[in-house]
Design a protein around this motif. Structure first.
Motif, PDB file in Angstrom:
ATOM      1  N   UNK A 180      10.908   5.271  -2.007  1.00  0.00           N
ATOM      2  CA  UNK A 180      11.148   4.098  -1.144  1.00  0.00           C
ATOM      3  C   UNK A 180       9.743   3.719  -0.704  1.00  0.00           C
ATOM      4  N   UNK A 181       8.728   4.528  -0.688  1.00  0.00           N
ATOM      5  CA  UNK A 181       7.297   4.183  -0.140  1.00  0.00           C
ATOM      6  C   UNK A 181       6.660   2.794  -0.865  1.00  0.00           C
ATOM      7  N   UNK A 182       6.544   1.947  -0.011  1.00  0.00           N
ATOM      8  CA  UNK A 182       6.142   0.761  -0.846  1.00  0.00           C
ATOM      9  C   UNK A 182       4.897   0.708  -1.406  1.00  0.00           C
ATOM     10  N   UNK A 183       3.970   1.524  -1.020  1.00  0.00           N
ATOM     11  CA  UNK A 183       2.666   1.961  -1.614  1.00  0.00           C
ATOM     12  C   UNK A 183       3.151   2.515  -3.113  1.00  0.00           C
ATOM     13  N   UNK A 184       3.795   3.320  -3.159  1.00  0.00           N
ATOM     14  CA  UNK A 184       4.155   4.170  -4.476  1.00  0.00           C
ATOM     15  C   UNK A 184       4.931   2.862  -5.441  1.00  0.00           C
ATOM     16  N   UNK A 185       6.014   2.345  -4.561  1.00  0.00           N
ATOM     17  CA  UNK A 185       6.584   1.293  -5.548  1.00  0.00           C
ATOM     18  C   UNK A 185       6.143   0.206  -6.032  1.00  0.00           C
ATOM     19  N   UNK A 186       5.097  -0.373  -5.055  1.00  0.00           N
ATOM     20  CA  UNK A 186       4.544  -1.522  -5.589  1.00  0.00           C
ATOM     21  C   UNK A 186       3.037  -1.547  -6.010  1.00  0.00           C
ATOM     22  N   UNK A 187       2.317  -0.594  -5.846  1.00  0.00           N
ATOM     23  CA  UNK A 187       1.149  -0.441  -6.250  1.00  0.00           C
ATOM     24  C   UNK A 187       0.907   0.371  -7.106  1.00  0.00           C
ATOM     25  N   UNK A 188       1.233   1.761  -7.047  1.00  0.00           N
ATOM     26  CA  UNK A 188       1.200   2.866  -8.063  1.00  0.00           C
ATOM     27  C   UNK A 188       1.995   2.547  -9.303  1.00  0.00           C
ATOM     28  N   UNK A 189       3.383   2.132  -8.909  1.00  0.00           N
ATOM     29  CA  UNK A 189       4.465   2.189 -10.162  1.00  0.00           C
ATOM     30  C   UNK A 189       3.913   1.213 -11.361  1.00  0.00           C
ATOM     31  N   UNK A 190       3.412   0.081 -10.865  1.00  0.00           N
ATOM     32  CA  UNK A 190       2.968  -0.878 -11.870  1.00  0.00           C
ATOM     33  C   UNK A 190       1.714  -0.401 -12.566  1.00  0.00           C
TER      34      UNK A 190
END
Ligand code: HEM
Length: 219
Positions: free
Chosen positions: A52-62
């Motif tokens: 759920x962390x936006x940094x992980x979801x939208x920065x690190x995951x891509x």
């Protein structure tokens, strides 16, 4: 930049950099998943945070997805170029005389890992995307542990995972030292790096194997 990828050494360095990144990811991934062996709560907390962390979801995951795709595409390109270089196999490779069996078969162990990732994405990732963005359901921070346990009930999936992890170990055993060699950094510290590589390529796959077997036997 395109000149960099066109040169043989440029491609090897790019391959090595993506390998380092993925090897780092595997440490984090194992560390998170290993908590499921001893604490349901900690595993749920970490999974909820990661999911759920936006940094992980939208920065690190891509970045991670890009790293995985890049590594595979580059691996295929290197394999094709090497095949072309001497018509059969690796450039300057004289069969068993100057290369190990595993170094010549990185593409095959890589293909098994790719097949594993297709299954793994279908198992966990597609489900996550579905719950979060398609058939949106109210967030349940304690669902992760049970979902994980359920995945490891069927013996066929545990077997497929374990076989893939053994191949991952073989891939890492050669890949680890090879990546350092491509960066030109084995000089003088070769033995130490080889030992770290050996330990890494045993501990990481073994950790994943233990997780899969543990949940299969304890659900
Ligand atoms: C027993 C072994 C493993 C378990 C239990 C496991 C568990 C999971 C779970 C629960 C997720 C979903 C995370 C999420 O999106 O919320 C995930 C994603 C992922 N796993 Fe694994 N995994 C295992 C082994 C591996 C291995 C060996 C690799 C690589 C070779 C791998 C690569 C990935 C990748 C690339 C993702 C997508 C990353 C993301 O969602 O951010 N996993 N895994």
């Amino acid at each position: 930049m395109s000149g960099f990828f066109k040169s043989s050494i440029g491609r090897k360095v790019a391959m090595a950099l993506s390998a380092f990144f993925l090897m780092f990811f595997l440490i984090i991934h194992l560390a998170v998943n290993i908590t499921s062996l001893f604490s349901e709560d900690l595993f749920n907390e970490l999974s909820h945070f990661m999911g759920t962390n936006p940094l992980i979801q939208f920065a690190l995951q891509p970045v991670l997805i890009f790293g995985v795709v890049f590594h595979f595409v580059m691996g295929f390109i290197l394999e094709l170029k090497n095949k072309k270089a001497n018509g059969v196999s690796y450039a300057r490779n004289n069969g068993a005389a100057n290369s190990t069996w595993m170094s010549r078969n990185m593409i095959y162990s890589g293909l098994v890992i790719l097949a594993f990732l297709v299954l793994h994405f279908a198992d966990f990732w597609v489900h996550e995307i579905n719950v979060k963005y398609v058939n949106v359901q109210p967030e349940e921070p304690t669902r992760y542990f049970h979902e994980l346990q359920e995945k490891f009930v069927p013996a066929w999936r545990v077997a497929a995972y374990v076989v893939s992890f053994v191949l991952l170990g073989l891939h890492l055993a050669h890949g680890f030292t090879s990546a350092f060699q491509s960066m030109g950094s084995t000089v003088g510290r070769k033995k130490t790096l080889q030992n770290i590589g050996k330990a890494y390529s045993i501990i990481i796959p073994l950790g994943f194997i233990i997780i899969a077997l543990f949940h299969h036997l304890n659900h």
